[in-house]
Design a protein around this motif. Structure first.
Motif, PDB file in Angstrom:
ATOM      1  N   ASN A  96      39.984  -7.987 -25.154  1.00 20.12           N
ATOM      2  CA  ASN A  96      39.742  -9.702 -24.888  1.00 20.12           C
ATOM      3  C   ASN A  96      38.174  -9.686 -24.648  1.00 20.12           C
ATOM      4  OD1 ASN A  96      41.982 -10.959 -24.276  1.00 20.12           O
ATOM      5  ND2 ASN A  96      41.874  -9.737 -22.629  1.00 20.12           N
ATOM      6  N   TRP A  97      37.335  -8.955 -24.704  1.00 16.97           N
ATOM      7  CA  TRP A  97      36.178  -9.023 -24.567  1.00 16.97           C
ATOM      8  C   TRP A  97      35.395  -8.692 -26.654  1.00 16.97           C
ATOM      9  CZ3 TRP A  97      32.749  -5.601 -27.661  1.00 16.97           C
ATOM     10  CH2 TRP A  97      31.456  -5.761 -28.193  1.00 16.97           C
ATOM     11  N   ALA A  98      35.803  -8.643 -27.115  1.00 16.63           N
ATOM     12  CA  ALA A  98      35.864  -8.247 -28.783  1.00 16.63           C
ATOM     13  C   ALA A  98      35.969 -10.258 -29.158  1.00 16.63           C
ATOM     14  CB  ALA A  98      36.472  -7.296 -29.681  1.00 16.63           C
ATOM     15  N   ARG A 150      41.467 -21.413 -35.213  1.00 12.29           N
ATOM     16  CA  ARG A 150      41.629 -22.162 -35.153  1.00 12.29           C
ATOM     17  C   ARG A 150      42.266 -21.951 -33.381  1.00 12.29           C
ATOM     18  NH1 ARG A 150      43.223 -25.787 -39.666  1.00 12.29           N
ATOM     19  NH2 ARG A 150      41.530 -26.525 -40.586  1.00 12.29           N
ATOM     20  N   GLY A 151      43.086 -21.003 -32.865  1.00 12.22           N
ATOM     21  CA  GLY A 151      44.160 -20.625 -31.543  1.00 12.22           C
ATOM     22  C   GLY A 151      42.838 -20.117 -30.912  1.00 12.22           C
ATOM     23  N   HIS A 152      41.465 -20.060 -31.540  1.00 12.31           N
ATOM     24  CA  HIS A 152      40.144 -19.385 -30.423  1.00 12.31           C
ATOM     25  C   HIS A 152      39.125 -20.572 -30.076  1.00 12.31           C
ATOM     26  CE1 HIS A 152      41.237 -15.303 -29.652  1.00 12.31           C
ATOM     27  NE2 HIS A 152      42.282 -15.539 -31.111  1.00 12.31           N
ATOM     28  N   GLY A 153      39.508 -21.938 -31.082  1.00 11.87           N
ATOM     29  CA  GLY A 153      38.651 -22.543 -30.155  1.00 11.87           C
ATOM     30  C   GLY A 153      37.057 -22.974 -31.023  1.00 11.87           C
ATOM     31  N   GLU A 162      33.956 -15.743 -31.010  1.00 11.61           N
ATOM     32  CA  GLU A 162      34.380 -16.677 -30.490  1.00 11.61           C
ATOM     33  C   GLU A 162      32.417 -17.492 -30.025  1.00 11.61           C
ATOM     34  OE1 GLU A 162      36.546 -17.038 -27.743  1.00 11.61           O
ATOM     35  OE2 GLU A 162      38.030 -16.468 -28.135  1.00 11.61           O
ATOM     36  N   ASN A 163      31.942 -16.532 -29.644  1.00  9.25           N
ATOM     37  CA  ASN A 163      30.764 -17.320 -29.523  1.00  9.25           C
ATOM     38  C   ASN A 163      29.756 -17.366 -30.665  1.00  9.25           C
ATOM     39  OD1 ASN A 163      30.515 -17.072 -26.875  1.00  9.25           O
ATOM     40  ND2 ASN A 163      30.370 -14.863 -26.017  1.00  9.25           N
ATOM     41  N   ILE A 164      30.096 -16.215 -31.838  1.00  6.69           N
ATOM     42  CA  ILE A 164      28.984 -16.029 -32.668  1.00  6.69           C
ATOM     43  C   ILE A 164      29.562 -16.978 -33.731  1.00  6.69           C
ATOM     44  CG2 ILE A 164      29.279 -14.463 -35.246  1.00  6.69           C
ATOM     45  CD1 ILE A 164      29.426 -12.164 -34.134  1.00  6.69           C
ATOM     46  N   HIS A 165      30.975 -17.796 -33.874  1.00  8.61           N
ATOM     47  CA  HIS A 165      31.145 -18.580 -34.464  1.00  8.61           C
ATOM     48  C   HIS A 165      31.378 -19.916 -34.251  1.00  8.61           C
ATOM     49  CE1 HIS A 165      33.005 -15.964 -38.537  1.00  8.61           C
ATOM     50  NE2 HIS A 165      33.471 -15.114 -36.660  1.00  8.61           N
TER      51      HIS A 165
END
Length: 379
Positions: A137-139, A165-168, A144-147
């Motif tokens: 989850n941390w990874a 896309r599933g990760h927003g 997510e933060n990078i993209h």
């Protein structure tokens, strides 16, 4: 254009990320662009300080535990910010960003520079394979933060696009990989590997890739005893010793590159890839270009590359009986295997690195134009 390429992994360590970056650099040189590579430091005396005429700026790094040829860069965002500020790029390319790429993404944002982030490694899913599932989850949060920060994200397969896309993650575009169909060709078949492996009268079932936990090479034990075949493992990695014990009848070549690799792959009768965490899987394309049909897991990049029942077979992840059945189907039917091989070879023709890198520079141009337009609107 002036481009800074932030390479999470680079020479002398050769892998899919490095290979793609090298092809991009060749293309940029041919187009007359200017580039700077930022990569982890290396203790290897063969680590280059210049590639394709472009300088390589090394930043401090430490070897990854249990995988000493992979190094993880560390340091402050300000260090990367100074490098970017000095070079003044039009765009920043983040190649498989995670640690170094995260710092670069933040540095570029502070300098108001557009970024193209290339998703290439499913790092979060590696956590379970390396015995630290609580880090997954941390990874994913890091990815997510990078993209989310990137101006544009490029993903190599439809599976990867949907996964992100599933990760927003917004602003995702499909960008596949090229294959050198001159280097990888059925014409490179010369029998040298067959002789080395003592397989003159056997069918060769081959694998090419890192010998690491995420590749699941141990799953090939399910096909290691098929009569009339020789399992050949091409590659190097931290699990080689363990795998040699688990697969005592397999022939291990160690790392191969250049023309040696091209000849070896062309000598295969069938290519297998058991890894479930491939965002693309370049070695599948190289096998197909060599006129070799493929059996691979039905997850990730292989879903786009293998046309089930025409260029190879896909099996359900974890279904090792299915893996064995598909391998035996092609090994036991010369006519079918030949038809699959011809279809595989035909399928990848035209997927040149020149065309693929041309698409990449189009993405560069697009984010530069978008960025400048926004700047004018804010002015």
């Amino acid at each position: 254009m002036r481009i800074v390429l932030i390479a999470e992994s680079f020479l002398p360590n050769m892998n899919g990320v490095t290979h793609s970056v090298l092809k991009v650099l060749q293309h940029l040189r041919s187009q007359g662009d200017d580039a700077l590579i930022v990569a982890p430091s290396s203790t290897d005396p063969q680590a280059p300080d210049e590639v394709e005429g472009f300088p390589v700026h090394r930043v401090p790094s430490l070897p990854l535990a249990g995988y000493t040829n992979l190094r993880v860069a560390f340091g402050w965002v300000n260090r990367i910010k100074r490098i970017l500020s000095d070079f003044q790029p039009d765009v920043v390319h983040l190649a498989s960003p995670f640690e170094l790429g995260w710092r670069a993404a933040r540095a570029a944002a502070l300098l108001n520079l557009p970024t193209v982030a290339v998703y290439q490694t499913e790092v979060p899913s590696y956590a379970g394979r390396y015995g630290v599932p609580f880090l997954e989850n941390w990874a994913w949060n890091r990815v997510e933060n990078i993209h989310l920060l990137a101006t544009r994200t490029l993903a190599p397969s439809s599976f990867a696009v949907n996964q992100l896309r599933g990760h927003g993650i917004p602003r995702i575009h499909l960008w596949r990989r090229g294959v050198d169909t001159a280097r990888f060709s059925p014409q490179k078949r010369n029998g040298e590997l067959r002789a080395r492996a003592g397989a003159q009268t056997k069918k060769i079932i081959g694998y090419v890739g890192r010998l690491a936990a995420e590749k699941q090479v141990a799953d090939l034990a399910a096909i290691a005893d098929i009569p009339g075949t020789q399992l050949v493992i091409v590659g190097e990695g931290p699990l080689r010793g363990q795998l040699e014990q688990q697969l005592p009848n397999a022939f291990f070549t160690g790392f191969m590159g250049g023309e040696d690799l091209a000849h070896a792959v062309a000598d295969f009768d069938l290519f297998v890839h058991p890894g479930e965490f491939e965002t693309f899987c370049q070695t599948i394309q190289e096998a197909m270009a060599s006129g070799v049909p493929v059996v691979a897991t039905g997850r990730g990049g292989p879903l786009d590359l293998v046309d089930n029942s025409r260029t190879g077979w896909l099996y359900t992840p974890g279904d090792l009986a299915g893996l064995r059945n598909h391998v035996m189907d092609l090994i036991g039917d010369d006519a079918k295997r030949s038809a699959f091989a011809k279809a595989a070879h035909h399928t990848v023709q035209g997927r040149t690195w020149s065309a693929v890198c041309g698409q990449l520079t189009d993405h560069y141009q697009a984010v530069i134009v978008e960025h400048r337009s926004k700047q004018r609107q804010l002015a």
